[in-house]
Design an enzyme around this catalytic site. Structure first.
Site, PDB file in Angstrom:
ATOM      1  CG  ASP A  47      -1.816   1.192   1.294  1.00 17.00           C
ATOM      2  OD1 ASP A  47      -2.638   1.385   0.386  1.00 17.00           O
ATOM      3  OD2 ASP A  47      -1.687   1.958   2.283  1.00 17.00           O
ATOM      4  CD  GLU A 116      -3.080  -2.051  -1.350  1.00 15.40           C
ATOM      5  OE1 GLU A 116      -3.372  -0.855  -1.531  1.00 15.40           O
ATOM      6  OE2 GLU A 116      -3.424  -2.691  -0.328  1.00 15.40           O
TER       7      GLU A 116
END
Length: 161
Positions: A47, A116
């Site tokens: 992220d 991610e």
């Protein structure tokens, strides 16, 4: 002789892993029986890597945008639906290990998290340039036309409160 499925995934991703273990972890849901480690830690890092790369991309591409406009662009590209679309384009559900019967492909949250985690795995395996190459190859980066008035839900809530 059957081809190695991870080799096919590596080709689709555009990155050959020096450490296949990190790729296995990036594809392992916590529900998988006998999982030593799941993708969740990698998703946390991914992220941040994604945010940095998107911020860098928009900072360079739109030199006249202010911080708020850049934030709108970044949030449009980092939203769950965009990540899930990237995951589906790469057919990641075919590779994710989870408990039997779990609908991985239909779960946007899991699909986004795995993208991610893949981003983090690439970053840890080969550095930021390799993660950037993944982003440039697979992201739609369609926020070139984001409206100045379009805001993400968190910003709207903060303004409202």
């Amino acid at each position: 002789m059957t081809a190695d499925p991870l080799q096919t995934l590596e080709k689709d991703i555009g990155h050959r892993f020096a450490d296949r273990g990190i790729l296995h972890q990036a594809l392992c849901h916590s529900s998988h029986k006998g999982a030593k480690a799941s993708y969740e830690r990698l998703e946390f890092l991914g992220d941040r890597v994604l945010g940095l790369l998107l911020a860098d991309y928009f900072f360079a591409k739109f030199p006249n945008d202010n911080e708020g406009e850049l934030s709108l662009r970044l949030h449009a590209e980092a939203r769950m639906s965009t990540l899930a679309d990237v995951a589906r384009a790469l057919r990641l559900a075919d590779y994710i290990q989870s408990q039997t019967g779990m609908d991985i492909a239909g779960n946007d949250g899991v699909m986004a998290d795995v993208v991610e985690s893949i981003m983090a795995a690439i970053y840890l395996d080969a550095g930021l340039d390799a993660a950037k190459a993944f982003l440039e190859r697979h992201w739609p980066l369609s926020s070139n036309t984001v409206s100045r008035h379009q805001k993400d839900p968190k910003s709207c809530l903060q303004e409202w409160s």
